[in-house]
Motif scaffolding. Sequence first.
Motif, PDB file in Angstrom:
ATOM      1  N   VAL A   1       0.849  -1.191   0.000  1.00  6.41           N
ATOM      2  CA  VAL A   1       0.000   0.000   0.000  1.00  6.41           C
ATOM      3  C   VAL A   1       0.881   1.236   0.000  1.00  6.41           C
ATOM      4  O   VAL A   1       1.845   1.327   0.768  1.00  6.41           O
ATOM      5  N   THR A   2       0.570   2.189  -0.869  1.00  4.18           N
ATOM      6  CA  THR A   2       1.316   3.438  -0.910  1.00  4.18           C
ATOM      7  C   THR A   2       0.465   4.529  -1.546  1.00  4.18           C
ATOM      8  O   THR A   2      -0.476   4.250  -2.287  1.00  4.18           O
ATOM      9  N   HIS A   3       0.802   5.770  -1.242  1.00  2.00           N
ATOM     10  CA  HIS A   3       0.166   6.911  -1.917  1.00  2.00           C
ATOM     11  C   HIS A   3       1.169   7.591  -2.835  1.00  2.00           C
ATOM     12  O   HIS A   3       0.837   8.583  -3.487  1.00  2.00           O
ATOM     13  N   ASP A   4       2.395   7.059  -2.889  1.00  2.00           N
ATOM     14  CA  ASP A   4       3.506   7.683  -3.598  1.00  2.00           C
ATOM     15  C   ASP A   4       3.749   6.990  -4.936  1.00  2.00           C
ATOM     16  O   ASP A   4       4.091   5.798  -4.978  1.00  2.00           O
ATOM     17  N   ALA A   5       3.603   7.725  -6.038  1.00  2.00           N
ATOM     18  CA  ALA A   5       3.782   7.143  -7.369  1.00  2.00           C
ATOM     19  C   ALA A   5       5.202   6.637  -7.594  1.00  2.00           C
ATOM     20  O   ALA A   5       5.414   5.611  -8.255  1.00  2.00           O
ATOM     21  N   GLN A   6       6.191   7.324  -7.043  1.00  2.00           N
ATOM     22  CA  GLN A   6       7.572   6.900  -7.225  1.00  2.00           C
ATOM     23  C   GLN A   6       7.845   5.573  -6.518  1.00  2.00           C
ATOM     24  O   GLN A   6       8.636   4.753  -6.990  1.00  2.00           O
ATOM     25  N   VAL A   7       7.183   5.357  -5.400  1.00  2.00           N
ATOM     26  CA  VAL A   7       7.285   4.079  -4.692  1.00  2.00           C
ATOM     27  C   VAL A   7       6.576   2.990  -5.490  1.00  2.00           C
ATOM     28  O   VAL A   7       7.116   1.911  -5.728  1.00  2.00           O
ATOM     29  N   ALA A   8       5.354   3.264  -5.930  1.00  2.00           N
ATOM     30  CA  ALA A   8       4.573   2.286  -6.695  1.00  2.00           C
ATOM     31  C   ALA A   8       5.242   1.910  -8.010  1.00  2.00           C
ATOM     32  O   ALA A   8       5.044   0.805  -8.528  1.00  2.00           O
ATOM     33  N   ALA A   9       6.062   2.798  -8.546  1.00  2.00           N
ATOM     34  CA  ALA A   9       6.728   2.569  -9.833  1.00  2.00           C
ATOM     35  C   ALA A   9       7.693   1.389  -9.796  1.00  2.00           C
ATOM     36  O   ALA A   9       8.082   0.870 -10.844  1.00  2.00           O
ATOM     37  N   HIS A  10       8.073   0.930  -8.605  1.00  2.00           N
ATOM     38  CA  HIS A  10       8.965  -0.230  -8.492  1.00  2.00           C
ATOM     39  C   HIS A  10       8.213  -1.556  -8.600  1.00  2.00           C
ATOM     40  O   HIS A  10       8.839  -2.611  -8.666  1.00  2.00           O
ATOM     41  N   SER A  11       6.894  -1.500  -8.606  1.00  2.89           N
ATOM     42  CA  SER A  11       6.086  -2.728  -8.652  1.00  2.89           C
ATOM     43  C   SER A  11       5.877  -3.204 -10.081  1.00  2.89           C
ATOM     44  O   SER A  11       6.279  -2.549 -11.043  1.00  2.89           O
ATOM     45  N   HIS A  12       5.249  -4.371 -10.213  1.00  9.67           N
ATOM     46  CA  HIS A  12       4.890  -4.898 -11.534  1.00  9.67           C
ATOM     47  C   HIS A  12       3.535  -4.372 -12.006  1.00  9.67           C
ATOM     48  O   HIS A  12       3.316  -4.195 -13.206  1.00  9.67           O
ATOM     49  N   ARG A  13       2.647  -4.139 -11.038  1.00 14.58           N
ATOM     50  CA  ARG A  13       1.270  -3.756 -11.380  1.00 14.58           C
ATOM     51  C   ARG A  13       0.733  -2.842 -10.292  1.00 14.58           C
ATOM     52  O   ARG A  13       1.092  -2.988  -9.120  1.00 14.58           O
ATOM     53  N   VAL A  14      -0.121  -1.906 -10.677  1.00 13.25           N
ATOM     54  CA  VAL A  14      -0.693  -0.953  -9.724  1.00 13.25           C
ATOM     55  C   VAL A  14      -2.206  -0.937  -9.894  1.00 13.25           C
ATOM     56  O   VAL A  14      -2.719  -0.843 -11.010  1.00 13.25           O
ATOM     57  N   ILE A  15      -2.918  -1.053  -8.770  1.00 18.79           N
ATOM     58  CA  ILE A  15      -4.361  -0.842  -8.809  1.00 18.79           C
ATOM     59  C   ILE A  15      -4.676   0.447  -8.059  1.00 18.79           C
ATOM     60  O   ILE A  15      -4.040   0.774  -7.061  1.00 18.79           O
ATOM     61  N   PHE A  16      -5.647   1.196  -8.583  1.00 22.11           N
ATOM     62  CA  PHE A  16      -6.051   2.457  -7.992  1.00 22.11           C
ATOM     63  C   PHE A  16      -7.426   2.286  -7.345  1.00 22.11           C
ATOM     64  O   PHE A  16      -8.350   1.743  -7.962  1.00 22.11           O
ATOM     65  N   LEU A  17      -7.543   2.769  -6.107  1.00 21.32           N
ATOM     66  CA  LEU A  17      -8.820   2.759  -5.401  1.00 21.32           C
ATOM     67  C   LEU A  17      -9.313   4.182  -5.229  1.00 21.32           C
ATOM     68  O   LEU A  17      -8.529   5.107  -4.991  1.00 21.32           O
ATOM     69  N   ARG A  18     -10.623   4.335  -5.345  1.00 18.54           N
ATOM     70  CA  ARG A  18     -11.260   5.609  -5.030  1.00 18.54           C
ATOM     71  C   ARG A  18     -12.603   5.330  -4.380  1.00 18.54           C
ATOM     72  O   ARG A  18     -13.433   4.594  -4.935  1.00 18.54           O
ATOM     73  N   ASP A  19     -12.799   5.876  -3.187  1.00 14.39           N
ATOM     74  CA  ASP A  19     -14.062   5.696  -2.448  1.00 14.39           C
ATOM     75  C   ASP A  19     -14.431   4.219  -2.333  1.00 14.39           C
ATOM     76  O   ASP A  19     -15.604   3.850  -2.451  1.00 14.39           O
ATOM     77  N   GLY A  20     -13.419   3.381  -2.116  1.00 15.24           N
ATOM     78  CA  GLY A  20     -13.655   1.959  -1.887  1.00 15.24           C
ATOM     79  C   GLY A  20     -13.809   1.109  -3.122  1.00 15.24           C
ATOM     80  O   GLY A  20     -13.986  -0.106  -3.018  1.00 15.24           O
ATOM     81  N   ALA A  21     -13.729   1.709  -4.303  1.00 18.96           N
ATOM     82  CA  ALA A  21     -13.905   0.954  -5.552  1.00 18.96           C
ATOM     83  C   ALA A  21     -12.595   0.889  -6.327  1.00 18.96           C
ATOM     84  O   ALA A  21     -11.800   1.834  -6.321  1.00 18.96           O
ATOM     85  N   LEU A  22     -12.376  -0.228  -7.004  1.00 16.24           N
ATOM     86  CA  LEU A  22     -11.208  -0.369  -7.875  1.00 16.24           C
ATOM     87  C   LEU A  22     -11.548   0.299  -9.202  1.00 16.24           C
ATOM     88  O   LEU A  22     -12.455  -0.127  -9.907  1.00 16.24           O
ATOM     89  N   ILE A  23     -10.815   1.356  -9.526  1.00 16.93           N
ATOM     90  CA  ILE A  23     -11.170   2.126 -10.717  1.00 16.93           C
ATOM     91  C   ILE A  23     -10.153   1.993 -11.852  1.00 16.93           C
ATOM     92  O   ILE A  23     -10.435   2.402 -12.978  1.00 16.93           O
ATOM     93  N   LYS A  24      -8.971   1.426 -11.557  1.00 19.98           N
ATOM     94  CA  LYS A  24      -7.966   1.285 -12.605  1.00 19.98           C
ATOM     95  C   LYS A  24      -6.968   0.212 -12.214  1.00 19.98           C
ATOM     96  O   LYS A  24      -6.551   0.126 -11.065  1.00 19.98           O
ATOM     97  N   ASP A  25      -6.605  -0.624 -13.179  1.00 22.07           N
ATOM     98  CA  ASP A  25      -5.614  -1.681 -12.983  1.00 22.07           C
ATOM     99  C   ASP A  25      -4.553  -1.499 -14.062  1.00 22.07           C
ATOM    100  O   ASP A  25      -4.833  -1.654 -15.254  1.00 22.07           O
ATOM    101  N   THR A  26      -3.338  -1.131 -13.662  1.00 24.69           N
ATOM    102  CA  THR A  26      -2.292  -0.759 -14.612  1.00 24.69           C
ATOM    103  C   THR A  26      -1.100  -1.706 -14.521  1.00 24.69           C
ATOM    104  O   THR A  26      -0.474  -1.818 -13.463  1.00 24.69           O
ATOM    105  N   GLN A  27      -0.792  -2.372 -15.617  1.00 28.24           N
ATOM    106  CA  GLN A  27       0.413  -3.204 -15.706  1.00 28.24           C
ATOM    107  C   GLN A  27       1.566  -2.308 -16.146  1.00 28.24           C
ATOM    108  O   GLN A  27       1.474  -1.602 -17.150  1.00 28.24           O
ATOM    109  N   LEU A  28       2.662  -2.312 -15.401  1.00 31.02           N
ATOM    110  CA  LEU A  28       3.791  -1.449 -15.723  1.00 31.02           C
ATOM    111  C   LEU A  28       4.762  -2.154 -16.676  1.00 31.02           C
ATOM    112  O   LEU A  28       5.120  -3.314 -16.452  1.00 31.02           O
TER     113      LEU A  28
END
Length: 248
Positions: free
Chosen positions: A199-226
């Motif tokens: 879990v992170t709010h920092d894009a530079q931290v998340a950039a080290h992962s393979h995939r990022v999911i975005f949550l807003r108001d409890g819903a999954l709104i975007k699933d991004t493969q890096l």
Amino acid sequence: MTILQINHLEKVYGQGSNAFHALKDLTMNVEKGEFLAIMGTSGSGKSTLLNMMAGLDQPTKGTIHLNGQPVHTLRDGALTGLRRDHIGFIFQFFNLIPVLTVLENVTLPSDLASKRKGIKKRAMDLLDHLGISHLAGSFPSELSGGQQQRVAIARALVTEPKIILADEPTGSLDSKTGKEILQLLRTFTEEHGHTLIMVTHDAQVAAHSHRVIFLRDGALIKDTQLAANHSIMEKTSLLNQEFERFSQ
């Protein structure tokens, strides 16, 4: 191979007009050996989702299966065993026990799980891999923040868990040390097959992962493969753009 399956997960706190929907009909899978980042603003449901994965909170609706086990239906004793034997935790503030040495902190989960055979060798191997085996007899107060987080990583890995859950693992570190920790975590997923959810709010931290999911108001709104061939700077820029768009 899918190691974590979440289907139509919902979490509601309170009732009636006071009801708060922390998670809304969330469905996702995590593959073995994947490094997944969960991004979102404060109140988006990140911590609630992590707690659900760990069995620390129960869903209002939906299902969670970890390595085939139904986390959402396990009783307290079984949940304790699941967390002890199959889940590793890495926290923002390390949570090391000050009166124990580095080696004792690392082996503690195995002692609690009665998995003592060969554990000191595995612990020392992990500390060596993390570059701090020379500190095995030191106490947490004698270590830098980066060294303490390395100890916490070794502690999370020592029982060879199925999955590692990390809550802002670089949040209390300077940027250089944080980058080193993230590179170590990615190495453990790619070279040793560990599955990591962060879990992170920092894009530079998340950039080290393979995939990022975005949550807003409890819903999954975007699933991004890096893309593997993109630099950290390119990935950070992409994630910042998406984060700003989906946070509005």
